[in-house]
Scaffold this motif. Structure first.
Motif, short mmCIF file in Angstrom:
data_model
loop_
_atom_site.label_atom_id
_atom_site.label_comp_id
_atom_site.label_asym_id
_atom_site.label_seq_id
_atom_site.Cartn_x
_atom_site.Cartn_y
_atom_site.Cartn_z
N TYR A 60 60.66 28.37 43.08
CA TYR A 60 60.35 29.63 43.43
C TYR A 60 61.62 30.02 44.31
O TYR A 60 62.43 29.30 44.76
N CYS A 65 56.53 29.60 48.41
CA CYS A 65 56.07 29.11 47.15
C CYS A 65 55.23 30.07 46.49
O CYS A 65 53.94 29.73 45.81
N GLN A 68 57.08 32.23 41.58
CA GLN A 68 57.57 31.19 40.78
C GLN A 68 58.64 31.88 39.82
O GLN A 68 58.33 32.98 39.16
#
Length: 92
Positions: A60, A65, A68
């Motif tokens: 990421y 996160c 991506q």
């Protein structure tokens, strides 16, 4: 005597996976949640899984996160084309 020679092949691997990003190393035997790994574009990436492992790495470019920029469920070596900020390991 021949069985002893093959015993190390039957023992579980010490690490189910290893991730190397810009000479920093992370490894583990199971899933790993969102982990900081600030790495500039142009860095070396090396993802290795133990034999018969189903672990996948997700990369990421943000701290949470959520954005991506790459993933692999197979061994993977490359030079990153984008900045990596975090990673997760799943499916172990």
């Amino acid at each position: 005597m021949h069985i002893v020679a093959f015993l190390p092949l039957l023992l579980p691997a010490a690490s189910a996976w290893t991730l190397v990003l810009a000479n920093r190393v992370w490894d583990g035997t199971g899933n790993k949640g969102c982990t900081p790994a600030t790495t500039p574009a142009g860095s070396t990436l090396d993802w290795d899984r133990a034999w018969l492992s189903d672990c996948c790495v997700h990369l990421y470019n943000d701290a949470s996160c959520s954005s991506q920029v790459g993933y692999s469920c197979k061994d993977w070596k490359k030079t990153t084309s984008q900045r990596i900020s975090t990673f997760k390991v799943t499916n172990c």
